[in-house]
Design a protein around this motif. Structure first.
Motif, mmCIF file in Angstrom:
data_model
loop_
_atom_site.group_PDB
_atom_site.id
_atom_site.type_symbol
_atom_site.label_atom_id
_atom_site.label_comp_id
_atom_site.label_asym_id
_atom_site.label_seq_id
_atom_site.Cartn_x
_atom_site.Cartn_y
_atom_site.Cartn_z
ATOM 1 N N ILE A 291 0.872 -1.183 0.000
ATOM 2 C CA ILE A 291 0.000 0.000 0.000
ATOM 3 C C ILE A 291 0.906 1.229 0.000
ATOM 4 O O ILE A 291 1.755 1.371 0.877
ATOM 5 C CB ILE A 291 -0.925 0.014 1.236
ATOM 6 C CG1 ILE A 291 -1.857 -1.201 1.211
ATOM 7 C CG2 ILE A 291 -1.732 1.305 1.297
ATOM 8 C CD1 ILE A 291 -2.771 -1.293 2.429
ATOM 9 N N PHE A 292 0.739 2.102 -0.994
ATOM 10 C CA PHE A 292 1.668 3.211 -1.173
ATOM 11 C C PHE A 292 0.952 4.347 -1.905
ATOM 12 O O PHE A 292 -0.230 4.234 -2.253
ATOM 13 C CB PHE A 292 2.887 2.755 -1.989
ATOM 14 C CG PHE A 292 2.548 1.713 -3.035
ATOM 15 C CD1 PHE A 292 1.934 2.072 -4.225
ATOM 16 C CD2 PHE A 292 2.799 0.360 -2.801
ATOM 17 C CE1 PHE A 292 1.594 1.123 -5.171
ATOM 18 C CE2 PHE A 292 2.459 -0.603 -3.750
ATOM 19 C CZ PHE A 292 1.859 -0.216 -4.939
ATOM 20 N N ASP A 340 10.309 10.428 1.064
ATOM 21 C CA ASP A 340 10.131 11.548 0.133
ATOM 22 C C ASP A 340 8.693 11.667 -0.366
ATOM 23 O O ASP A 340 8.312 12.710 -0.901
ATOM 24 C CB ASP A 340 11.062 11.393 -1.075
ATOM 25 C CG ASP A 340 12.527 11.502 -0.668
ATOM 26 O OD1 ASP A 340 12.810 12.165 0.354
ATOM 27 O OD2 ASP A 340 13.381 10.912 -1.363
ATOM 28 N N GLU A 341 7.907 10.562 -0.219
ATOM 29 C CA GLU A 341 6.524 10.572 -0.687
ATOM 30 C C GLU A 341 5.546 10.365 0.467
ATOM 31 O O GLU A 341 4.388 10.020 0.252
ATOM 32 C CB GLU A 341 6.314 9.477 -1.742
ATOM 33 C CG GLU A 341 7.164 9.658 -2.992
ATOM 34 C CD GLU A 341 6.911 8.570 -4.019
ATOM 35 O OE1 GLU A 341 6.244 7.565 -3.663
ATOM 36 O OE2 GLU A 341 7.358 8.719 -5.166
ATOM 37 N N ALA A 342 6.009 10.588 1.690
ATOM 38 C CA ALA A 342 5.179 10.317 2.860
ATOM 39 C C ALA A 342 3.973 11.255 2.897
ATOM 40 O O ALA A 342 4.087 12.439 2.584
ATOM 41 C CB ALA A 342 6.000 10.481 4.130
ATOM 42 N N PRO A 343 2.794 10.746 3.266
ATOM 43 C CA PRO A 343 1.606 11.599 3.375
ATOM 44 C C PRO A 343 1.679 12.466 4.623
ATOM 45 O O PRO A 343 2.515 12.253 5.509
ATOM 46 C CB PRO A 343 0.469 10.587 3.480
ATOM 47 C CG PRO A 343 1.100 9.391 4.113
ATOM 48 C CD PRO A 343 2.507 9.344 3.609
ATOM 49 N N ARG A 344 0.803 13.452 4.689
ATOM 50 C CA ARG A 344 0.694 14.309 5.868
ATOM 51 C C ARG A 344 -0.581 13.963 6.629
ATOM 52 O O ARG A 344 -1.609 13.659 6.025
ATOM 53 C CB ARG A 344 0.681 15.788 5.468
ATOM 54 C CG ARG A 344 1.954 16.262 4.806
ATOM 55 C CD ARG A 344 1.927 17.775 4.582
ATOM 56 N NE ARG A 344 0.753 18.179 3.818
ATOM 57 C CZ ARG A 344 0.682 18.169 2.492
ATOM 58 N NH1 ARG A 344 1.728 17.758 1.775
ATOM 59 N NH2 ARG A 344 -0.419 18.569 1.875
ATOM 60 N N MET A 345 -0.492 14.030 7.928
ATOM 61 C CA MET A 345 -1.641 13.710 8.759
ATOM 62 C C MET A 345 -2.787 14.676 8.445
ATOM 63 O O MET A 345 -2.606 15.886 8.371
ATOM 64 C CB MET A 345 -1.254 13.799 10.237
ATOM 65 C CG MET A 345 -2.222 13.093 11.165
ATOM 66 S SD MET A 345 -1.509 12.739 12.785
ATOM 67 C CE MET A 345 -1.167 14.391 13.369
ATOM 68 N N GLY A 346 -3.969 14.115 8.222
ATOM 69 C CA GLY A 346 -5.149 14.914 7.954
ATOM 70 C C GLY A 346 -5.506 15.050 6.486
ATOM 71 O O GLY A 346 -6.648 15.390 6.155
#
Length: 369
Positions: A291-292, A340-346
């Motif tokens: 999952i990415f 480098d592709e990490a999501p942001r909370m919310g």
């Protein structure tokens, strides 16, 4: 060297049956890991192989020899314990040779064995020291040296690294693997650490409630777990389990529908999965690394990628990767992301799910479909 065969092995303590028909066969020179949570019966099984616990029913064979009633000292095995069990008043050399001396092995033969094993384990400078002067890793090497001088048919390890700190566990894990490659002895290794089992063993027996749930090569156990227990136990973070219903996609291909943000998502299944009739309830199993963050370029290069929109509830940076916790309907689902592709909370992102690695489980039997 010798093989190990366990057939329909059972063990009861009074009315409580702790092992329920164990069948395992270790080929000559093979490294077998017994892995499972506390209380699953793995240490009891190892004690029975060693002769420290009696057999209620079934057979244990070392090579062609039935050893059910053979005393531990006559089974030609060597065991390395979690606690090291070194004599504190003896030097390293004396600890290693104590068993040989008790059996009347001549001194020249003892000296030759110590020389060979000390070189193998790189503990020559430690031979005159006592256990209190050694680090945890050094003590573990001495414990292994004491086992190696016997040149046994079978090595048994009972959670030998659980008392070490995290870095030393990794170092000693490497040493044990190198050691096995050098000596080539049949080895049975008990651990609750699934990473140890995956990295060390040629085959893994995953145990739960006194039964072997799956016995196979590490990658097979990881990629195609026999049931939801194995799927959830092997891997960290654990596999995601998502309630789903069998259906067909827009092209009429087998698919599953799941609850997602804003409604229902349809995920196409890959060839080789025979899920059964449309409308059947199943459990979709997807590991976090599958999952990415979705991209059209990725979809174009790999047709097995499905997409789902999901809000991000939590982000956990670990350095080499970032763990994200997303909301699928009423479920929380874990994914792994490149930093480098990490999501942001919310935020709500479009996730890619690699369906070529997906598993389907029966929600009643919990077995792999």
């Amino acid at each position: 060297m010798s093989s190990l065969t366990i057939r329909n092995l059972r063990k009861s303590f009074g009315a409580v049956e702790v092992l329920k028909g164990i069948n395992i066969e270790a080929r000559t020179g093979e490294f077998i890991a017994l892995v499972g949570p506390s209380g699953c019966g793995k240490s009891t099984l190892l004690a029975m192989i060693a002769g420290l616990e009696s057999v209620s029913e079934g057979e244990i064979r070392i090579g062609d020899r039935l050893v059910n009633s053979v005393a531990p000292k006559d089974r030609d095995i060597a065991m390395v314990f979690q606690s090291y069990a070194l004599y504190p008043t003896m030097t390293v050399r004396e600890n290693i040779t104590f068993g040989m001396e008790s059996r009347g092995v001549p001194k020249p033969q003892r000296d030759e064995a110590v020389k060979r094993v000390a070189a193998l384990l790189q503990i020559e400078p430690l031979l005159k020291r006592k256990p209190g002067q050694l680090s945890g890793g050094q003590r573990q090497r001495v414990a292994m040296g004491r086992a190696l001088v016997r040149d046994p048919k079978l090595f048994l390890f009972d959670e030998p690294l659980s008392n070490l700190d995290a870095k030393l566990r990794v170092d000693m894990r490497t040493e044990i693997k190198k050691l096995h490659h050098r000596v080539g002895k049949t080895t049975v290794y008990v651990t609750h650490d699934q990473v140890e089992a995956m990295t060390l063993a040629s085959r893994i027996a995953v145990m739960h409630q006194g039964q072997v749930q799956q016995f196979d090569e590490p990658q097979v156990v990881y990629d195609r777990p026999a049931n939801m227990f194995v799927a959830g136990f092997m891997g960290s973070p654990a596999m995601n389990f998502i309630p789903a219903t069998l259906t067909t996609d827009a092209e009429g291909k087998p698919a599953v529908s799941i609850k997602a943000t804003g409604g229902t998502a349809v995920l196409t299944l890959q060839d080789g999965i025979s899920p059964g009739a449309a409308g059947r309830d199943v459990i979709l199993g997807v590991r976090p690394e599958h999952i990415f963050r979705y991209s059209h370029e990725l979809k174009a290069s790999k047709k097995s990628i499905a997409s789902v929109d999901a809000p991000v509830e939590m982000v956990e940076p670990t350095g080499a990767e970032t763990i994200g916790l997303m909301r699928f309907g009423e479920l929380e689902v874990t994914g792994r992301f490149d930093p480098d592709e990490a999501p942001r909370m919310g935020e709500t992102i479009t996730l890619g799910i690699d369906m070529s690695h997906a598993c389907l489980f029966d929600p009643v039997t919990r077995n792999l479909i």
